[in-house]
Design a protein around this motif. Sequence first.
Motif, PDB file in Angstrom:
ATOM      1  N   GLU A 379       0.805  -1.224   0.034  1.00  0.00           N
ATOM      2  CA  GLU A 379       0.081  -0.039   0.094  1.00  0.00           C
ATOM      3  C   GLU A 379       0.921   1.195  -0.182  1.00  0.00           C
ATOM      4  OE1 GLU A 379      -3.524   1.988   2.460  1.00  0.00           O
ATOM      5  OE2 GLU A 379      -2.799   0.161   3.181  1.00  0.00           O
ATOM      6  N   ARG A 380       2.036   1.356   0.759  1.00  0.00           N
ATOM      7  CA  ARG A 380       2.830   2.368   0.742  1.00  0.00           C
ATOM      8  C   ARG A 380       3.663   2.611  -0.430  1.00  0.00           C
ATOM      9  NH1 ARG A 380       2.753   7.430   2.038  1.00  0.00           N
ATOM     10  NH2 ARG A 380       4.946   8.199   2.548  1.00  0.00           N
ATOM     11  N   ASP A 383       1.026   4.387  -2.921  1.00  0.00           N
ATOM     12  CA  ASP A 383       0.757   5.648  -2.523  1.00  0.00           C
ATOM     13  C   ASP A 383       1.960   6.570  -2.949  1.00  0.00           C
ATOM     14  OD1 ASP A 383      -1.642   4.873  -1.587  1.00  0.00           O
ATOM     15  OD2 ASP A 383      -0.946   4.945   0.525  1.00  0.00           O
ATOM     16  N   GLU A 386       2.058   7.009  -6.772  1.00  0.00           N
ATOM     17  CA  GLU A 386       0.864   7.855  -7.345  1.00  0.00           C
ATOM     18  C   GLU A 386       0.415   7.199  -8.504  1.00  0.00           C
ATOM     19  OE1 GLU A 386       2.200  11.899  -7.637  1.00  0.00           O
ATOM     20  OE2 GLU A 386       2.681  12.044  -5.461  1.00  0.00           O
TER      21      GLU A 386
END
Length: 537
Positions: A379-380, A383, A386
Amino acid sequence: MITIKHNHEDGTLVYGTRKGDGVFEIIKKWEHGGFRFFPSLRMLGLRNSRDRVADRWAINAAAKALRAAGFEVTVEIDDEFRDRAQVLEDKADRLEDRRDALEAKANRHAGKAAAAHNRADQISERFAGGQPILVGHHSERGARRDQKRMHQAMRTSITENDAAQDAATRANAVGSQMRRSATPTVTARRIKTAEAELRKIQKSLDGHTRRHLDHAGQPYYVEVQDAATGDYREMLLARKAQLENQLQYDRAQLAAAVEAGAYVEWGKHNVHIGDTVHYWGIKPRSVVKVNKATVGVESGYSWPDKVKYTDIRAVECPHGEDGPAIIAPNRPAKKAPARPKVEVPKLDTEKLKVAANMADNMTVGRDREAFVSPPAVVERLIDLAEVEPGMSVLEPSAGTGNIAAALVERGAAVHCVEIDQGLGRVLSERVPGAAGIRIRDFFDVEPEELFDRVVMNPPFSGGKDIAHVAHALSFLKPGGRLVAVMAAGVLHQQFKAAVLFRALVEERDGWFEELPEGSFAPATGVNTVVVVIPAER
């Protein structure tokens, strides 16, 4: 003392025997009677012997064989038949008990299947995260044990689920044959069969003579059949009495159906030449001949087809005073079953099979360093990258597809590269929405196509992560971005490749972000960072 008893209520059973005394081994043979063990009664006996005339051949054969083996044997035969109504009532009670037993069996197997399914599902969570079994790694032993336990639980779940469904099907079928045998049509056929058997029995009791004629009609052989005697005569007399009682009951039932209009007895009295008969499986046909037991109907050939009266469903008669009319029995609507249908949950075992197959392919050598990205790390990464829907994204060293699967969920067109064929098969199963999967060494892949993003988790040891990231940068489009997991040593190591790599990151306005300690535990305890590198301007 061994006693072989027969009566119509209990059938043929063997008394006085016990397990291991050798009786069953003798009388289970066909030539010695073909006796069987009934678990529900915990006794030996003959199948389908209840409410039937004693099978004297089987009983005497068993007694003779046992006596020859040194056993003392007595035979008791009571062929007094039971009233037909009582027989059917007892049979209905036994069927009800059987249905209850099958329903309990279905629920028992369903419970075991669900428990095994839950065990397999819980164990499969270890492999659902995508972490392969690393041969030679300290985690291999535990992973192999879990893999074996998952397979065992999966097989148990499938076996028990099949047994539960089979028992439920059998429970719902209990009594269907008895209900069908009580219908007027089947009752009429049973009456005809019983009447024919009675005539045959009477001929055997009285004795008869049969002449065999040649083509000229002259007798060339006369067969003389003497009247039955001994045990055979006793058996025939018992069967005759039983059939007469059965006929009395069935005729009464059929008469009631006729009176209620639920059945029509067809015969020469109400079927005429020129009528159209409807019967099972064939389109209606016109009657060309009326016989005692059958009618001849048009066939399209030079001879008529024969139809039994008991097979006729309806007759279209044009001889009535008011014109053509169709004569047919009233067919009342089917009644709903007295008891609800037995249903047990049907497990979806396909998911477990896929998980087991995946676990079998998730085996790599320790040198591959296949430590998959946990959900929080994935997930990181996404993120920081982008990622937006429609972007083209490359994941080198894709492993079992944790990152690729999350990228597909974000709407990206994901292209994967994986060196291991086994992990490639897992990857294709876990990420069916990937735009492309190449089974190759990433260093052998040239940047023929450029991507908006590169998101990756390369091998760490010996500076491999630096080499992988450096090669992956050549796959970025202008304005693109690379995000990768790396060993935390890249932040402070002083060998040439590490120093040059930090300078590259700084030159491109990239940055490092440390991940929490133990982010990849228990697979590995190496501390890690995430590097973000924009494409070259």
